[in-house]
Scaffold this motif. Sequence first.
Motif, PDB file in Angstrom:
ATOM      1  N   ASP A 152       0.846  -1.188   0.000  1.00 16.61           N
ATOM      2  CA  ASP A 152       0.000   0.000   0.000  1.00 16.61           C
ATOM      3  C   ASP A 152       0.883   1.240   0.000  1.00 16.61           C
ATOM      4  OD1 ASP A 152      -2.249   1.535   0.023  1.00 16.61           O
ATOM      5  OD2 ASP A 152      -3.025   0.826   1.941  1.00 16.61           O
ATOM      6  N   VAL A 153       0.258   2.406  -0.170  1.00 16.92           N
ATOM      7  CA  VAL A 153       1.030   3.654  -0.206  1.00 16.92           C
ATOM      8  C   VAL A 153       1.806   3.846   1.096  1.00 16.92           C
ATOM      9  CG1 VAL A 153       0.851   6.170  -0.324  1.00 16.92           C
ATOM     10  CG2 VAL A 153      -0.510   4.749  -1.870  1.00 16.92           C
ATOM     11  N   SER A 154       1.197   3.487   2.221  1.00 22.17           N
ATOM     12  CA  SER A 154       1.864   3.654   3.510  1.00 22.17           C
ATOM     13  C   SER A 154       3.045   2.705   3.688  1.00 22.17           C
ATOM     14  CB  SER A 154       0.862   3.438   4.644  1.00 22.17           C
ATOM     15  OG  SER A 154       0.316   2.130   4.588  1.00 22.17           O
ATOM     16  N   SER A 155       3.209   1.747   2.771  1.00 18.78           N
ATOM     17  CA  SER A 155       4.315   0.787   2.858  1.00 18.78           C
ATOM     18  C   SER A 155       5.656   1.411   2.485  1.00 18.78           C
ATOM     19  CB  SER A 155       4.062  -0.402   1.919  1.00 18.78           C
ATOM     20  OG  SER A 155       2.845  -1.039   2.190  1.00 18.78           O
ATOM     21  N   ILE A 156       5.612   2.559   1.809  1.00 17.33           N
ATOM     22  CA  ILE A 156       6.806   3.120   1.179  1.00 17.33           C
ATOM     23  C   ILE A 156       7.446   4.192   2.047  1.00 17.33           C
ATOM     24  CG2 ILE A 156       7.714   4.212  -0.905  1.00 17.33           C
ATOM     25  CD1 ILE A 156       6.462   1.475  -1.385  1.00 17.33           C
ATOM     26  N   SER A 157       8.769   4.124   2.213  1.00 11.55           N
ATOM     27  CA  SER A 157       9.519   5.197   2.860  1.00 11.55           C
ATOM     28  C   SER A 157       9.800   6.291   1.838  1.00 11.55           C
ATOM     29  CB  SER A 157      10.844   4.665   3.406  1.00 11.55           C
ATOM     30  OG  SER A 157      11.710   5.744   3.729  1.00 11.55           O
ATOM     31  N   ASN A 158       9.418   7.524   2.166  1.00  9.11           N
ATOM     32  CA  ASN A 158       9.672   8.614   1.217  1.00  9.11           C
ATOM     33  C   ASN A 158      11.002   9.309   1.475  1.00  9.11           C
ATOM     34  OD1 ASN A 158       9.005   9.978   3.534  1.00  9.11           O
ATOM     35  ND2 ASN A 158       7.430  11.261   2.612  1.00  9.11           N
ATOM     36  N   THR A 159      11.850   8.697   2.297  1.00 10.13           N
ATOM     37  CA  THR A 159      13.233   9.164   2.434  1.00 10.13           C
ATOM     38  C   THR A 159      14.214   8.140   1.870  1.00 10.13           C
ATOM     39  OG1 THR A 159      13.334   8.273   4.688  1.00 10.13           O
ATOM     40  CG2 THR A 159      12.761  10.600   4.443  1.00 10.13           C
ATOM     41  N   ARG A 160      13.897   6.853   2.053  1.00  9.04           N
ATOM     42  CA  ARG A 160      14.777   5.787   1.566  1.00  9.04           C
ATOM     43  C   ARG A 160      14.324   5.255   0.215  1.00  9.04           C
ATOM     44  NH1 ARG A 160      14.360   1.368   5.612  1.00  9.04           N
ATOM     45  NH2 ARG A 160      16.042   0.432   4.406  1.00  9.04           N
ATOM     46  N   TYR A 161      13.066   5.538  -0.177  1.00  5.87           N
ATOM     47  CA  TYR A 161      12.497   5.046  -1.437  1.00  5.87           C
ATOM     48  C   TYR A 161      12.553   3.523  -1.519  1.00  5.87           C
ATOM     49  CZ  TYR A 161      12.982   9.985  -2.628  1.00  5.87           C
ATOM     50  OH  TYR A 161      12.924  11.351  -2.615  1.00  5.87           O
ATOM     51  N   VAL A 162      12.137   2.877  -0.451  1.00 14.44           N
ATOM     52  CA  VAL A 162      12.077   1.414  -0.406  1.00 14.44           C
ATOM     53  C   VAL A 162      10.746   0.997   0.207  1.00 14.44           C
ATOM     54  CG1 VAL A 162      14.581   1.112  -0.204  1.00 14.44           C
ATOM     55  CG2 VAL A 162      13.185   1.292   1.862  1.00 14.44           C
ATOM     56  N   ILE A 163      10.389  -0.266  -0.007  1.00 12.17           N
ATOM     57  CA  ILE A 163       9.212  -0.850   0.639  1.00 12.17           C
ATOM     58  C   ILE A 163       9.632  -1.279   2.038  1.00 12.17           C
ATOM     59  CG2 ILE A 163       7.485  -2.693   0.539  1.00 12.17           C
ATOM     60  CD1 ILE A 163       8.037  -2.760  -2.537  1.00 12.17           C
ATOM     61  N   GLU A 164       9.126  -0.595   3.041  1.00 10.86           N
ATOM     62  CA  GLU A 164       9.515  -0.884   4.421  1.00 10.86           C
ATOM     63  C   GLU A 164       8.583  -1.897   5.078  1.00 10.86           C
ATOM     64  OE1 GLU A 164      11.924   2.807   6.293  1.00 10.86           O
ATOM     65  OE2 GLU A 164       9.756   3.051   6.276  1.00 10.86           O
ATOM     66  N   THR A 165       7.311  -1.830   4.725  1.00  9.36           N
ATOM     67  CA  THR A 165       6.334  -2.735   5.316  1.00  9.36           C
ATOM     68  C   THR A 165       5.406  -3.250   4.222  1.00  9.36           C
ATOM     69  OG1 THR A 165       4.774  -0.945   5.808  1.00  9.36           O
ATOM     70  CG2 THR A 165       6.366  -1.516   7.526  1.00  9.36           C
ATOM     71  N   TRP A 166       4.728  -4.329   4.505  1.00  9.83           N
ATOM     72  CA  TRP A 166       3.719  -4.862   3.589  1.00  9.83           C
ATOM     73  C   TRP A 166       2.787  -5.738   4.411  1.00  9.83           C
ATOM     74  CZ3 TRP A 166       8.770  -6.253   3.768  1.00  9.83           C
ATOM     75  CH2 TRP A 166       9.058  -7.567   4.135  1.00  9.83           C
ATOM     76  N   VAL A 167       1.708  -6.175   3.788  1.00  5.17           N
ATOM     77  CA  VAL A 167       0.742  -7.014   4.486  1.00  5.17           C
ATOM     78  C   VAL A 167       0.678  -8.366   3.788  1.00  5.17           C
ATOM     79  CG1 VAL A 167      -1.639  -7.239   5.287  1.00  5.17           C
ATOM     80  CG2 VAL A 167      -0.586  -4.969   5.117  1.00  5.17           C
TER      81      VAL A 167
END
Length: 418
Positions: free
Chosen positions: A243-258
């Motif tokens: 989801d959109v909240s999964s993404i770090s907007n400083t590291r530009y990586v997927i940090e979390t997922w479900v």
Amino acid sequence: METPQNWIPTFFRDIGVFYGGGTPSTVNSEYWNGPIQWTTSKRLGDAPYLDCGERTISDRALRESSTTLIPAGNLLIGTRVGTGKIVVNRIDIAISQDLTGVIVDKSKYLPEFVAYQTRAQRLQECFQKQKRGVTIQGISRDDLKEFILYIPPLPEQKKIAALLLNIQKAIEIQESIIEKTRELKKSTLHHVFTHGLRGERLKETEVGQIPESWVLSRISDLVTETTQTNPSKTPERKIKYIDVSSISNTRYVIETWVNLLGKEAPSRARKVVKKGDVIVATVRPTLRRLAFITPDFNNEICSTAFCVLRSCPDVLDQRFLFYTIQRNEFFAGLEKLQQGASYPAVADSDVKDQWIPLPRIAEQNEIANCFQVIDKKIELHTAKRAALQDLFKTMLNKLMTGEIRVKDLDIDVSEVSA
């Protein structure tokens, strides 16, 4: 709670004299912008010390308002906004009404030790239990005074505080390296996408200067079609949902997922992503939520709130695409196109209509390699910071219960208060 025999249970009220704060009632210049530092709980963070205020006030403001000047080397505690935050002030400072100042009896108690024990899990749980209020929750000064500390002899207090301070300094070093490397990346992005790597002459284009051999291309001409799916049609299939909240907007990586079964997937879980894709959030695009799809997420599902970009490999290096859309210019273009006041968004077509500067594929590869090196450095120091943060949390709780003892260790205590 079990503690070493020579640790003395002590009411918080017994460590010193407690003071409330206040805010000058006017913004008149004769009250503000004076020589006295003044602060609120907003300045209280993870650092153990506070070195400067949020604003300055005049001598008259200090005399006529209900604020209090707390001498350097004592405690500031968030008892309203920022409840439970605590630091040692390194300068004389006046405090607002959301803070409590404690002038510590330093013949028995080390301010840094008290601050660290207050940050430990047991006392933070006390703060949470004692919080009151609806709109703004806080803790009363009287309740705070009833908290119980466990105090070792002063020499052991100093060693515990010094050890924790050294770990926090190591964390701050990593944070500084990360920040400086990000600034390097930002400036390098601007330079490389303006001047290239070959020292060529520049030419003017619709997006500014670019090297003479480069061309401007729309993203839509450089990517292929992607697919959508309905996970509910394979109800027992396990998926990773991004989801959109999964993404770090400083590291530009997927940090979390479900992790979901197909039958559990929300209706917006529709877009299939593959290794090497670049995803860009189309909702609130100026928040810069974009990521490169790694092998861990090959053939997984992302939200329809992303535009999925899949490069044509003969003309566009997928990593080059990832870096070129990190530039300020790309997001400035999307900002002009977003629609909606409370929920600003752009369409996939808006993303794909953006122009990007494009060198030959060999130079794209070189540029991508350069930025990968920078990203690896950032990730390395991010991992080191996380490991140190975990160490600090573990050591904080073990030291404050006496599970780990330092009384017999040779530790330099010169940097903590006398």
